[in-house]
Motif scaffolding. Structure first.
Motif, PDB file in Angstrom:
ATOM      1  N   ASP A  55      15.506  -8.882 -59.878  1.00  6.19           N
ATOM      2  CA  ASP A  55      14.690  -8.176 -60.864  1.00  6.19           C
ATOM      3  C   ASP A  55      14.415  -9.069 -62.073  1.00  6.19           C
ATOM      4  N   MET A  56      15.439  -9.786 -62.526  1.00 13.62           N
ATOM      5  CA  MET A  56      15.298 -10.645 -63.693  1.00 13.62           C
ATOM      6  C   MET A  56      14.303 -11.778 -63.426  1.00 13.62           C
ATOM      7  N   LYS A  57      14.379 -12.352 -62.222  1.00 14.53           N
ATOM      8  CA  LYS A  57      13.466 -13.440 -61.869  1.00 14.53           C
ATOM      9  C   LYS A  57      12.015 -12.981 -61.949  1.00 14.53           C
ATOM     10  N   ASN A  58      11.736 -11.802 -61.391  1.00 16.26           N
ATOM     11  CA  ASN A  58      10.372 -11.274 -61.414  1.00 16.26           C
ATOM     12  C   ASN A  58       9.899 -10.987 -62.836  1.00 16.26           C
ATOM     13  N   ASN A  59      10.799 -10.455 -63.648  1.00 13.91           N
ATOM     14  CA  ASN A  59      10.429 -10.131 -65.028  1.00 13.91           C
ATOM     15  C   ASN A  59      10.181 -11.389 -65.857  1.00 13.91           C
ATOM     16  N   ILE A  60      10.975 -12.438 -65.621  1.00  8.73           N
ATOM     17  CA  ILE A  60      10.785 -13.695 -66.347  1.00  8.73           C
ATOM     18  C   ILE A  60       9.426 -14.317 -66.004  1.00  8.73           C
ATOM     19  N   LEU A  61       9.074 -14.266 -64.710  1.00  7.48           N
ATOM     20  CA  LEU A  61       7.769 -14.778 -64.289  1.00  7.48           C
ATOM     21  C   LEU A  61       6.637 -13.992 -64.935  1.00  7.48           C
ATOM     22  N   CYS A  62       6.830 -12.684 -65.024  1.00  9.67           N
ATOM     23  CA  CYS A  62       5.820 -11.826 -65.644  1.00  9.67           C
ATOM     24  C   CYS A  62       5.684 -12.132 -67.132  1.00  9.67           C
ATOM     25  N   ILE A  63       6.822 -12.293 -67.823  1.00 13.27           N
ATOM     26  CA  ILE A  63       6.800 -12.612 -69.251  1.00 13.27           C
ATOM     27  C   ILE A  63       6.139 -13.966 -69.490  1.00 13.27           C
ATOM     28  N   ASP A  64       6.473 -14.926 -68.631  1.00 14.53           N
ATOM     29  CA  ASP A  64       5.878 -16.263 -68.752  1.00 14.53           C
ATOM     30  C   ASP A  64       4.354 -16.206 -68.609  1.00 14.53           C
ATOM     31  N   ALA A  65       3.879 -15.409 -67.643  1.00 14.86           N
ATOM     32  CA  ALA A  65       2.429 -15.267 -67.442  1.00 14.86           C
ATOM     33  C   ALA A  65       1.771 -14.621 -68.650  1.00 14.86           C
ATOM     34  N   LEU A  66       2.419 -13.621 -69.224  1.00 11.70           N
ATOM     35  CA  LEU A  66       1.860 -12.933 -70.399  1.00 11.70           C
ATOM     36  C   LEU A  66       1.785 -13.869 -71.603  1.00 11.70           C
ATOM     37  N   ILE A  67       2.799 -14.733 -71.751  1.00 11.67           N
ATOM     38  CA  ILE A  67       2.795 -15.688 -72.862  1.00 11.67           C
ATOM     39  C   ILE A  67       1.660 -16.691 -72.702  1.00 11.67           C
ATOM     40  N   GLU A  68       1.456 -17.145 -71.462  1.00 12.51           N
ATOM     41  CA  GLU A  68       0.356 -18.086 -71.210  1.00 12.51           C
ATOM     42  C   GLU A  68      -0.995 -17.449 -71.534  1.00 12.51           C
ATOM     43  N   GLU A  69      -1.083 -16.136 -71.300  1.00 12.58           N
ATOM     44  CA  GLU A  69      -2.323 -15.427 -71.609  1.00 12.58           C
ATOM     45  C   GLU A  69      -2.382 -14.992 -73.081  1.00 12.58           C
ATOM     46  N   GLU A  70      -1.335 -15.384 -73.845  1.00  7.93           N
ATOM     47  CA  GLU A  70      -1.217 -15.050 -75.265  1.00  7.93           C
ATOM     48  C   GLU A  70      -1.153 -13.538 -75.502  1.00  7.93           C
ATOM     49  N   ASN A  71      -0.644 -12.856 -74.497  1.00 13.77           N
ATOM     50  CA  ASN A  71      -0.448 -11.407 -74.639  1.00 13.77           C
ATOM     51  C   ASN A  71       1.001 -11.177 -75.099  1.00 13.77           C
ATOM     52  N   TYR A  72       1.232 -11.525 -76.371  1.00 13.13           N
ATOM     53  CA  TYR A  72       2.598 -11.549 -76.899  1.00 13.13           C
ATOM     54  C   TYR A  72       3.200 -10.153 -77.074  1.00 13.13           C
ATOM     55  N   ASP A  73       2.371  -9.192 -77.422  1.00 12.21           N
ATOM     56  CA  ASP A  73       2.884  -7.833 -77.630  1.00 12.21           C
ATOM     57  C   ASP A  73       3.446  -7.254 -76.334  1.00 12.21           C
ATOM     58  N   GLU A  74       2.728  -7.450 -75.237  1.00 14.00           N
ATOM     59  CA  GLU A  74       3.196  -6.931 -73.951  1.00 14.00           C
ATOM     60  C   GLU A  74       4.455  -7.666 -73.498  1.00 14.00           C
ATOM     61  N   ALA A  75       4.498  -8.979 -73.734  1.00 16.09           N
ATOM     62  CA  ALA A  75       5.696  -9.754 -73.397  1.00 16.09           C
ATOM     63  C   ALA A  75       6.894  -9.260 -74.202  1.00 16.09           C
ATOM     64  N   HIS A  76       6.646  -8.980 -75.478  1.00 18.29           N
ATOM     65  CA  HIS A  76       7.719  -8.460 -76.349  1.00 18.29           C
ATOM     66  C   HIS A  76       8.205  -7.106 -75.854  1.00 18.29           C
ATOM     67  N   ASN A  77       7.280  -6.233 -75.434  1.00 18.93           N
ATOM     68  CA  ASN A  77       7.661  -4.898 -74.942  1.00 18.93           C
ATOM     69  C   ASN A  77       8.533  -4.995 -73.696  1.00 18.93           C
ATOM     70  N   ILE A  78       8.192  -5.937 -72.803  1.00 19.19           N
ATOM     71  CA  ILE A  78       8.997  -6.106 -71.587  1.00 19.19           C
ATOM     72  C   ILE A  78      10.395  -6.613 -71.942  1.00 19.19           C
ATOM     73  N   CYS A  79      10.468  -7.560 -72.861  1.00 19.73           N
ATOM     74  CA  CYS A  79      11.775  -8.082 -73.308  1.00 19.73           C
ATOM     75  C   CYS A  79      12.626  -6.964 -73.900  1.00 19.73           C
ATOM     76  N   SER A  81      12.396  -3.690 -73.289  1.00 19.28           N
ATOM     77  CA  SER A  81      12.803  -2.739 -72.247  1.00 19.28           C
ATOM     78  C   SER A  81      13.926  -3.313 -71.378  1.00 19.28           C
ATOM     79  N   LEU A  82      13.868  -4.627 -71.133  1.00 20.76           N
ATOM     80  CA  LEU A  82      14.914  -5.265 -70.337  1.00 20.76           C
ATOM     81  C   LEU A  82      16.251  -5.271 -71.078  1.00 20.76           C
ATOM     82  N   THR A  83      16.195  -5.480 -72.390  1.00 20.72           N
ATOM     83  CA  THR A  83      17.420  -5.460 -73.197  1.00 20.72           C
ATOM     84  C   THR A  83      18.100  -4.114 -73.093  1.00 20.72           C
ATOM     85  N   ASN A  84      17.321  -3.035 -73.221  1.00 19.18           N
ATOM     86  CA  ASN A  84      17.878  -1.682 -73.110  1.00 19.18           C
ATOM     87  C   ASN A  84      18.411  -1.414 -71.710  1.00 19.18           C
TER      88      ASN A  84
END
Length: 242
Positions: A55-79, A81-84
């Motif tokens: 699960d963590m591997k998939n989420n990291i890949l997703c966060i990395d893709a969002l950062i590349e697309e400069e979609n920082y808010d969505e990347a932050h939201n995923i981070c 939710s994962l912390t919780n």
């Protein structure tokens, strides 16, 4: 009179011996059950860790893709939710005493099945018991009492607090949990039979016998609708130090 006294002495000695044998058999059974439960719990934790890694591997890949697309808010939201998510899973107890780890991890899993949180404060890892099953029975019975009560009674705050520490030459183990009504008033001797297992009576005889084995004591009291059991052990009288 001498003959009668001799018979009475023999009967008392026989009863004491029978009680000692029963206690040892119960302790051995508890130790075996703990190892079995710990193996089951460990296997479950291994499977959970496997799923988390995937699960963590998939989420990291997703966060990395969002950062590349400069979609920082969505990347932050995923981070966030994962912390919780990972915080809610809990942690595995890992002290220098493998027996303490085993019994605490088993009891935590047991409490979790009843949605009962256990809060730990371990400043004494009780390593003096590393070659003994006493720590298994002592901690196991203390927590079993609290879990049994809270699983059968709807207490508003059902958290169990367990702490271990030192006071001079003594080891102190303390467990606290809220109660609805006075347990000591309703059952002052804390005796338990098959039809009544929810009033902290389970295993109290074993808890007392282990404490006395180490020249210690068990103090049970209630305060502000809170049940508190404190076990005091004399470190100078432990079998390894004799």
């Amino acid at each position: 009179m001498i003959v009668i006294a001799g018979i009475v002495w023999f009967m008392i000695a026989r009863i004491n011996k029978d009680n000692e044998i029963k206690t040892k058999l119960l302790l051995s059974e508890q130790k075996a059950n703990l190892y079995k439960q710990n193996i089951i719990s460990s296997n479950s934790q291994i499977e959970t860790i496997k799923l988390l890694k995937h699960d963590m591997k998939n989420n990291i890949l997703c966060i990395d893709a969002l950062i590349e697309e400069e979609n920082y808010d969505e990347a932050h939201n995923i981070c966030h939710s994962l912390t919780n998510k990972y915080t809610s899973i809990g942690t595995i107890v890992n002290t220098e005493n493998y027996l303490l780890n085993a019994v605490l991890n088993v009891e935590i899993e047991k409490a979790k099945s009843y949605e009962i949180p256990i809060k730990l404060s371990i400043t004494n890892d009780l390593k003096m018991f590393k070659n003994s099953s006493d720590i298994i029975s002592l901690i196991g019975n203390i927590l079993d009492n609290a879990i049994s009560y809270l699983s059968k009674n709807k207490v508003k705050n059902n958290e169990i607090n367990l702490s271990t520490g030192y006071e001079g030459s003594y080891s102190i183990i303390k467990c606290r949990n809220n109660i609805l009504d006075s347990v000591l008033f309703n059952n002052p001797s804390l005796k338990t039979d098959k039809e009544d297992k929810d009033n902290h009576g389970k295993g109290i005889t074993i808890i007392n016998s282990i404490a006395h084995k180490y020249n210690g004591d068990v103090i049970i009291k209630e305060r502000n609708k809170e049940f508190i059991i404190t076990v005091i052990l004399d470190n100078r009288s432990l079998p390894e130090n004799l």
